[in-house]
Design an enzyme around this catalytic site. Structure first.
Site, PDB file in Angstrom:
ATOM      1  N   HIS A   1       0.836  -1.201   0.000  1.00 24.53           N
ATOM      2  CA  HIS A   1       0.000   0.000   0.000  1.00 24.53           C
ATOM      3  C   HIS A   1       0.877   1.260   0.000  1.00 24.53           C
ATOM      4  O   HIS A   1       0.714   2.150  -0.845  1.00 24.53           O
ATOM      5  CB  HIS A   1      -0.916  -0.031   1.239  1.00 24.53           C
ATOM      6  CG  HIS A   1      -1.845   1.136   1.354  1.00 24.53           C
ATOM      7  ND1 HIS A   1      -3.136   1.106   0.900  1.00 24.53           N
ATOM      8  CD2 HIS A   1      -1.666   2.370   1.876  1.00 24.53           C
ATOM      9  CE1 HIS A   1      -3.721   2.271   1.136  1.00 24.53           C
ATOM     10  NE2 HIS A   1      -2.850   3.062   1.727  1.00 24.53           N
ATOM     11  N   GLU A   2       1.807   1.316   0.949  1.00 31.87           N
ATOM     12  CA  GLU A   2       2.659   2.506   1.045  1.00 31.87           C
ATOM     13  C   GLU A   2       3.562   2.628  -0.179  1.00 31.87           C
ATOM     14  O   GLU A   2       3.922   3.741  -0.591  1.00 31.87           O
ATOM     15  CB  GLU A   2       3.496   2.475   2.326  1.00 31.87           C
ATOM     16  CG  GLU A   2       2.695   2.362   3.639  1.00 31.87           C
ATOM     17  CD  GLU A   2       1.618   3.420   3.816  1.00 31.87           C
ATOM     18  OE1 GLU A   2       1.696   4.476   3.165  1.00 31.87           O
ATOM     19  OE2 GLU A   2       0.665   3.177   4.591  1.00 31.87           O
TER      20      GLU A   2
END
Lengths: 497, 497
Positions: free
Chosen positions: B264-265
């Site tokens: 996600h990051e």
């Protein structure tokens, strides 16, 4: 009546910018990915520029004057703070913005070229850039000198060490210089009479080295709630006053070098962490100068941690940590390793007794270069002459001579003497401490630094910049700095008398 | 003619201050010792204050006007840059300094109280502080709204997502809200028809988790020469544009949560690292808004990395890394784990299909609170009603209800909708990408993100803030944001049609 509080607020903000710069510089050396270098340069240039603009804002001079006129309403602490504000302001305002910028650019270029020049021992490559840096340093010295009523070199000294003057250094260094060549020779002779040094066989796992380093940092008094230990190519003590980031560099072949480096930086860190919390963000809360700062690192590393007493504590600790066996791990052998005298070309590798010779060489040369008494193209031969005279060594190559340090291309002129003044100050403070509290030396033999730390807190750290260096030393040791304690220390440790 | 270059220089310096703030905030969450918190607060407050002062300097408005008058001499990029400068300036200048300060103080207090209130499920404890934050947010919304010609809530939305308006969100969320309860129920029914999920048995050593996380970051396209992966309590993507610092949090019992968090990051990071180098330090080089930013993280995590294709690549990789055995490590079982639907109370733990329900609850409530249509003391019951209606759950305790998120006490009003707009945008972009390049999905099955990354670079990252979000989406997908692609994606993944 409002001038002084206005100044306190301004300097508090400047201090927070400086703190931020300290963390960003630490990050650049320890954490930052390489590709971020340009972006980080922009950040640092912007923050330094802002701090400089705030410091030299058009009304700062007037505010200082008004605060001086109202100073009857200020207490001693505030007056000392005001004195430091003015000193910082004068240094910053003395140098025109275009000179600051020209110097900064020349330094960036010279540092870049220096890396290649040093690698190849090619002084001619560096010469035009170094010459440019010197020219600008002389202009800066002159500009500051006019503002401060000082000679150019004194003005540069004052940038690093408030109140430090050539007239105070010359006799101290002359006394030391007269004695050093013979002292170095005698120490080597004396050393020959000792048993042969037994080598410590590695490898020494990095994790163990870090663990023992952190253990000793805690013993010395490092507060991990307000600081960290990390790894960088060149060890340093940085970060900010309440968030002290020290670094080291490990080699699996040799644990002693990293460990002594950690103890050295821990000495710096104690001074940073030990200044009064309530003085944070004000100039009077700053460290007094680079000589005193270096005295704190050398006091821990050289005076305390290379003492016979401490080594009796250290020897079993490292033996256990690294599962060492045999008499190589005896306190006697470790102490010999830690106090070996060996003249060499490289300043940063020098032992305690030859180190000052490296400094004397550089001090004399930079004084002459700033004064215009020596031409920059003559630096290599002048450098090599002095190394021959003081250390008895023939420099084979400028990379082992005048190209070895970043200070001159880096624009840090007037900085070198503080190393040896620091060593002298450390000796004088340590002697006074040991005399004032008989528990200090026995404490070191048990790894108990509390008595020493208590004395340093009371007599050095807690003073910030409230006193001048001279006042501080007189209060702590009964006299201003002399070479006597240092000379006695060297004779005792290296000649046995 | 000089106005525009002057503005570019000013915004470049502001950008470097913001970059410095990003690194200092990252440091505070990852490296900083606890005792440095006060000092760091001073640094951040000082730097934020300076950036705000530079932005709202007395002549910025005039410079913007002059540059607008001269805009015939500017190219499209410069005009877009100027448009963004004015937007940023209007947001900053709209809010009086004392309101900024009052809000900042109220938020600090409310965040502190919130931690205790959440722990004890004690809404009454937070109420006066939250009420104060809301009052000040309404004032900020009103002040910005007047400057921007917007309603209060639209003005707050615009702070996080330029151009985002309630009128655009309402129909999208209404469409989704009408479908969600049934969709969630059907997905759970559909799930019952699948084989039972086999648990993955740990422990999963942290070193292995980090290694596989870094491996996948590289595969996705993270540039470690301009970024890092570290550990923090709350995972985030921070640092600065050219020095992207992402974090995760490891649990030895469950590797999937950290791994998906890293992916996600990494999606956020690709967007940061992928904007044009030459646009660095200028407003037009900034990310377009939080919806688009979230779309990039969700596109990587949800669209790409929870796809059947990618899981066929992931399954053998994790099985080998953790020396897993048996059919629990089959792609089919892993994919079920990664797409399990389970309505729950906590937003941040929610699966892809129930997550939007959490957002719809919050969106409706914060709109009503800002508009004055809901009183703050009535928030818990209104919150619980909506959770019941959308998720079918009875909130037993406010800590599992309206106290769970920091956004409202933290003063981030108008932020929540960007999560679900991001999810919708991700689906629309991913569909367009997959249609534009037939190699994208097969690539994921081999761990090859290059085709997807190339499309994202060309259609999203490289645009910076040159286009509005609508323009960007139309250029990339043929239409502005609709709920259609997201709804189709949910039906396909969770209902199988």
């Amino acid at each position: 009546m409002h001038a002084y509080p206005t100044l306190e607020e301004r300097f508090a903000r400047i201090s927070s910018i400086e703190d931020a710069i300290g963390i960003l510089q630490w990050d650049a050396e320890t954490m930052m990915p390489e590709g971020a270098a340009d972006s980080r340069s922009d950040q640092l240039a912007t923050l330094k520029g802002l701090a400089h603009e705030m410091l030299t804002a058009h009304d700062t001079g007037d505010l200082l004057d008004q605060a001086d006129q109202d100073s009857g309403h200020l207490d001693d602490w505030q007056r000392a703070n005001l004195r430091e504000m003015r000193r910082i302001y004068l240094h910053a305002a003395a140098v025109p913005a275009d000179l600051v910028e020209a110097s900064s650019r020349a330094v960036s270029r010279a540092e870049l070229v220096w890396r290649e020049a040093r690698q190849n021992g090619d002084f001619a490559l560096l010469l035009p850039h170094l010459s440019q840096v010197l020219t600008l340093q002389r202009q800066i010295g002159q500009a500051k000198g006019e503002a401060l009523g000082l000679s150019s070199y004194d003005a540069l000294l004052d940038s690093y060490d408030p109140g430090l003057r050539q007239a105070a250094i010359d006799p101290l260094f002359a006394e030391l210089g007269a004695e050093l060549p013979a002292l170095i020779q005698e120490a080597q002779e004396h050393q020959k009479g000792r048993p042969a040094i037994l080598p410590l066989d590695g490898p020494f796992p990095v994790d163990d080295q870090r663990r023992i380093g952190e253990h000793l940092m805690k013993a010395v008094g490092f507060d991990f709630n307000r600081g960290r230990l990390d790894v960088s190519l060149h060890p340093f003590c940085g970060g900010s006053t309440r968030d002290v980031r020290i670094t080291t560099r490990y080699s699996e072949a040799n644990f002693m070098s990293a460990l002594m480096g950690v103890l050295h930086e821990t000495g710096h860190a104690l001074y940073e962490q030990g200044r009064p919390e309530a003085w944070r963000r004000q100039p009077v809360g700053l460290a007094r100068g680079m000589s005193l700062h270096e005295s704190q690192s050398l006091l821990i590393e050289m005076q305390a941690c290379r003492s016979q007493e401490f080594v009796t504590y250290l020897a079993p600790l490292v033996r256990e940590t690294f599962q060492g066996e045999g008499s190589a791990w005896s306190p006697e052998n470790l102490h010999q390793i830690l106090t070996t005298v060996e003249p060499g070309f490289i300043r940063v590798d020098a032992d305690e007794i030859t180190y000052p010779a490296h400094i004397l060489v550089r001090y004399k040369l930079e004084k002459a270069l700033i004064a215009g008494d020596l031409q920059i193209q003559d630096l290599p031969s002048a450098f090599n002459d002095k190394v021959k005279r003081l250390l008895g060594l023939t420099v084979p190559d400028d990379s082992l001579g005048c190209l070895q340090d970043i200070h001159w291309p880096g624009g840090a002129w007037g900085y070198f003497p503080t190393y040896t003044l620091g060593a002298m100050t450390a000796a004088q403070l340590f002697r006074a401490a040991s005399q004032a509290d008989a528990d200090i030396l026995p404490g070191l033999a048990k790894g108990d630094f509390a008595p020493l730390r208590t004395w340093l807190r009371a007599n050095v750290h807690s003073k910030g910049s409230l006193l001048t260096t001279d006042q501080l030393l007189i209060a702590a040791t009964g006299q201003p700095l002399t070479a006597e304690a240092f000379r006695a220390h060297l004779r005792e440790r290296y000649l046995g008398h």
